[in-house]
Write a protein that holds these residues in place. Structure first.
Motif, mmCIF file in Angstrom:
data_model
loop_
_atom_site.group_PDB
_atom_site.id
_atom_site.type_symbol
_atom_site.label_atom_id
_atom_site.label_comp_id
_atom_site.label_asym_id
_atom_site.label_seq_id
_atom_site.Cartn_x
_atom_site.Cartn_y
_atom_site.Cartn_z
ATOM 1 N N UNK A 189 32.028 -44.202 -8.486
ATOM 2 C CA UNK A 189 31.851 -42.977 -9.274
ATOM 3 C C UNK A 189 30.841 -43.186 -10.395
ATOM 4 N N UNK A 190 30.158 -42.112 -10.760
ATOM 5 C CA UNK A 190 29.164 -42.171 -11.821
ATOM 6 C C UNK A 190 29.839 -41.967 -13.173
ATOM 7 N N UNK A 191 29.345 -42.712 -14.182
ATOM 8 C CA UNK A 191 29.915 -42.554 -15.515
ATOM 9 C C UNK A 191 28.842 -42.492 -16.594
ATOM 10 N N UNK A 192 27.666 -42.995 -16.328
ATOM 11 C CA UNK A 192 26.645 -42.970 -17.374
ATOM 12 C C UNK A 192 25.288 -42.609 -16.771
ATOM 13 N N UNK A 193 24.477 -41.912 -17.554
ATOM 14 C CA UNK A 193 23.149 -41.518 -17.078
ATOM 15 C C UNK A 193 22.172 -42.690 -17.192
ATOM 16 N N UNK A 194 20.984 -42.503 -16.631
ATOM 17 C CA UNK A 194 19.938 -43.509 -16.765
ATOM 18 C C UNK A 194 19.112 -43.290 -18.032
ATOM 19 N N UNK A 195 18.988 -42.030 -18.456
ATOM 20 C CA UNK A 195 18.208 -41.692 -19.651
ATOM 21 C C UNK A 195 19.033 -40.758 -20.521
ATOM 22 N N UNK A 196 18.892 -40.917 -21.836
ATOM 23 C CA UNK A 196 19.613 -40.080 -22.789
ATOM 24 C C UNK A 196 18.615 -39.453 -23.761
ATOM 25 N N UNK A 197 18.654 -38.126 -23.896
ATOM 26 C CA UNK A 197 17.760 -37.385 -24.767
ATOM 27 C C UNK A 197 18.539 -36.839 -25.964
ATOM 28 N N UNK A 198 17.918 -36.911 -27.149
ATOM 29 C CA UNK A 198 18.556 -36.418 -28.360
ATOM 30 C C UNK A 198 17.483 -36.067 -29.379
ATOM 31 N N UNK A 199 17.841 -35.190 -30.325
ATOM 32 C CA UNK A 199 16.877 -34.770 -31.338
ATOM 33 C C UNK A 199 16.873 -35.743 -32.508
ATOM 34 N N UNK A 200 16.182 -35.369 -33.588
ATOM 35 C CA UNK A 200 15.987 -36.267 -34.728
ATOM 36 C C UNK A 200 17.273 -36.605 -35.470
ATOM 37 N N UNK A 201 18.303 -35.799 -35.304
ATOM 38 C CA UNK A 201 19.559 -36.095 -35.962
ATOM 39 C C UNK A 201 20.224 -37.359 -35.454
ATOM 40 N N UNK A 202 19.756 -37.884 -34.335
ATOM 41 C CA UNK A 202 20.339 -39.088 -33.732
ATOM 42 C C UNK A 202 19.432 -40.301 -33.909
ATOM 43 N N UNK A 219 15.857 -41.646 -25.385
ATOM 44 C CA UNK A 219 14.678 -40.852 -25.721
ATOM 45 C C UNK A 219 15.075 -39.995 -26.916
ATOM 46 N N UNK A 220 14.930 -40.545 -28.096
ATOM 47 C CA UNK A 220 15.393 -39.897 -29.321
ATOM 48 C C UNK A 220 14.184 -39.650 -30.225
ATOM 49 N N UNK A 230 7.671 -33.600 -26.708
ATOM 50 C CA UNK A 230 7.920 -33.485 -25.278
ATOM 51 C C UNK A 230 9.374 -33.585 -24.901
ATOM 52 N N UNK A 231 10.261 -33.927 -25.855
ATOM 53 C CA UNK A 231 11.681 -34.045 -25.544
ATOM 54 C C UNK A 231 12.287 -32.694 -25.180
ATOM 55 N N UNK A 232 11.702 -31.625 -25.706
ATOM 56 C CA UNK A 232 12.263 -30.307 -25.430
ATOM 57 C C UNK A 232 12.247 -29.937 -23.962
ATOM 58 N N UNK A 233 11.391 -30.543 -23.178
ATOM 59 C CA UNK A 233 11.331 -30.260 -21.749
ATOM 60 C C UNK A 233 12.658 -30.587 -21.085
ATOM 61 N N UNK A 234 13.337 -31.631 -21.581
ATOM 62 C CA UNK A 234 14.612 -32.053 -20.999
ATOM 63 C C UNK A 234 15.792 -31.759 -21.916
ATOM 64 N N UNK A 235 15.521 -31.571 -23.211
ATOM 65 C CA UNK A 235 16.623 -31.468 -24.166
ATOM 66 C C UNK A 235 17.150 -30.051 -24.339
#
Length: 282
Positions: A189-202, A219-220, A230-235
């Motif tokens: 089963x899957x539990x974690x992603x390969x990439x994580x996106x977050x805004x400047x608060x992180x 990708x913070x 460019x984070x907004x494309x995925x975030x």
């Protein structure tokens, strides 16, 4: 089938949103604990679970206080719905329902855990209680935060509750730990992603390193940099999911004093969003 031969009331526009359809009931019905009626001194007959679940969803959708739940709708009293919500949460039913729907979404190829995004939203806590604190964004009034993690298409994987002054930067690891094991296909089963996106608060190097140690590429966005990274494309998907979650009026303002009662309402909201996506896959 629904218990007791219950038939849903249809409106001119179709089914009311808080009425549990047969598909959802087929999934959640077997999860609910069976309470045997006592042979001696049985007391009043227990209201069937389908009606009570509709009452809980009615409160989730409309945001009315439990004490204002209309008796004429046949959902039982406010205490019946409130206690059933608590009992089913203690039995882990809301968590299992969410996990089951995530597995079905993965089985039909809708859920993709190649990347995930996290975000939070503040809400007022009118009566205080656990997981509340003075909120810096609301003139120090008591508040809480909903933290959400979603997959690539914005399907909520988990949502947690903290005090209103909890820094977002501390939450990516707890959020990823809250993601249940997602089955639906052969293999692990899957539990974690390969990439994580977050805004400047992180943005913080020590927490960014924690994400890397979990074998996830962060990708913070960094503070002090210009917009347009460019984070907004995925975030953007997590912002949409947060808006969907707070479309439920009961989650716009926190009225529950007990955090162990408000948390299952959040999980139920995530499960309803997953059920909608399963019925209308992208």
């Amino acid at each position: 089938m629904r218990p007791g031969g219950v038939v849903a009331t249809e409106t001119r526009g179709g089914r009311k949103p808080w009425e549990v359809d047969d598909g959802l009931w087929e999934r959640i019905g077997p999860l609910l604990p069976v309470i045997e009626r006592r042979l001696r001194y049985p007391g009043r007959r227990r209201l069937n679970d389908w009606r009570v679940l509709c009452g809980i969803l009615f409160v989730l959708y409309t945001g009315i206080p439990w004490s204002y739940l209309p008796r004429e709708l046949g959902f039982g009293s406010e205490m019946t719905c409130w206690k059933r919500l608590r009992e089913w949460n203690e039995a882990g039913d809301w968590r299992r329902l969410h996990e089951m729907l995530l597995a079905e979404l993965r089985a039909v190829g809708v859920l993709h855990l190649s990347r995930a995004s996290v975000d939070s939203r503040h809400l007022r806590a009118m009566k205080g209680g656990g997981a509340t604190s003075p909120a810096p964004v609301d003139r120090g009034k008591t508040g809480s935060k909903h933290h959400v993690i979603v997959e690539a298409h914005g399907i909520p994987l988990a949502a947690t509750l903290t005090g209103g002054n909890r820094n977002d930067v501390t939450q990516p690891i707890p959020l990823m730990r809250a993601v249940p094991p997602i089955r639906g296909k052969r293999g692990q089963p899957l539990r974690r992603p390969k990439h994580l996106y977050a805004d400047r608060g992180y943005d913080h190097e020590s927490y960014r390193d924690q994400v890397r140690r979990s074998q996830i590429t962060p990708h913070i966005a960094r503070r002090g940099t210009e917009h347009g990274s460019g984070l907004g494309v995925h975030h953007w998907v997590v912002e949409g999911a947060s808006a969907l979650l707070h479309w439920f009026r009961r989650l716009r303002i926190r009225w529950e004093i007990r955090d162990d009662i408000h948390q299952p309402v959040i999980t139920l909201g995530c499960a309803v969003i997953c059920w909608r996506r399963l019925r209308t896959p992208i």
